[in-house]
Enzyme design. Sequence first.
Site, PDB file in Angstrom:
ATOM      1  N   ASP A   1       8.317  46.734  60.077  1.00 43.65           N
ATOM      2  CA  ASP A   1       8.895  47.806  59.258  1.00 43.65           C
ATOM      3  C   ASP A   1      10.400  47.562  59.092  1.00 43.65           C
ATOM      4  OD1 ASP A   1       9.660  48.453  61.835  1.00 43.65           O
ATOM      5  OD2 ASP A   1       9.110  50.570  61.694  1.00 43.65           O
TER       6      ASP A   1
ATOM      7  N   GLU B   1       5.259  51.318  68.061  1.00 39.48           N
ATOM      8  CA  GLU B   1       6.357  51.432  69.033  1.00 39.48           C
ATOM      9  C   GLU B   1       6.071  52.534  70.052  1.00 39.48           C
ATOM     10  OE1 GLU B   1      10.085  51.901  66.961  1.00 39.48           O
ATOM     11  OE2 GLU B   1       9.756  50.124  65.742  1.00 39.48           O
TER      12      GLU B   1
ATOM     13  N   GLU C   1      12.078  44.569  73.182  1.00 35.77           N
ATOM     14  CA  GLU C   1      13.266  44.419  72.335  1.00 35.77           C
ATOM     15  C   GLU C   1      14.516  44.886  73.072  1.00 35.77           C
ATOM     16  OE1 GLU C   1      12.952  45.787  68.285  1.00 35.77           O
ATOM     17  OE2 GLU C   1      15.101  45.536  67.934  1.00 35.77           O
TER      18      GLU C   1
END
Length: 281
Positions: free
Chosen positions: A44, A115, A182
């Site tokens: 995204d 996520e 991340e």
Amino acid sequence: MKTTAKTFLEMKQQGQRIAEITCYDYTTAKLIEASGINAILVGDSLGNTMLGYPDTLSVTMEDMIHHSRAVSRACSNTMVIMDMPFMSYQASVYEAVTNAGRLMKEGRGNAVKLEGGAAVKEQIKAIVDAGIPVQAHIGMTPQSVNAFGGFKVQGKGEEAAKKLLEDAYAVQEAGAFSVVLECTPPKLSELISKKLTIPTIGIGAGAGCDGQVLVYQDMLGMNMDFVPKFVKKFANVGEIMMGAFAEYMKEVQEGTFPEEVHSYVKSDCSDEFLKKLEAEL
Ligand code: KIV
């Protein structure tokens, strides 16, 4: 041979590192497929890279489907993982399964990514139970940028480190086939990678992960906006593109492009006829 969720697990077991890269269009996906990279993430992040938004929050299911279809059409061997956009899975398990199913049916990729850690474990489990492989994503999860107060390294400090490991276990238990880490501290990422049986895919998470993912415009030097510290520029494609655009403009202005070799038919009527036509009309 097509890379699959199963291949990811086998690669971890065999100590082979996994290379994943983002992509959002057919032409680039063809080039990536030819390079032999294991997996494409239709991230995204297309909100930033393709649509010019400041973050990923405005990306819709329609955006994800549109770009995923284009990428999937180019990939015979490369696994295509499709991001679930903000608020397509958070509100309920029902919405998560429905939207993951829609992304698979219309986007034609091979897995979805979402996520969050323990907070979305029910969603991950239900999607996996529906036969859809899920890549999880923890640490700096860009859809939560407002909750984090900016794009910041996560898992710093003992409490946060423990929570990150718990999140990693939660998504593994829920059935995710891999997990993106991340912007997490390298030693912690390495520890998580050792503890988990599923592969970790790092981005700004150090070398101790089982694989890496990068945004392709960042690693090709095409991004003229902010580039994070963890990015390595593998080529200066942006400079090459700018040079070619400027050269094209110059040649058009000077009249040196196109030349005769760039035309389909040298001459299909005689010069005499064209002169007559010019005089008549
Ligand atoms: O959307 C994206 O590109 C991602 C990567 C940064 C992992 O989620």
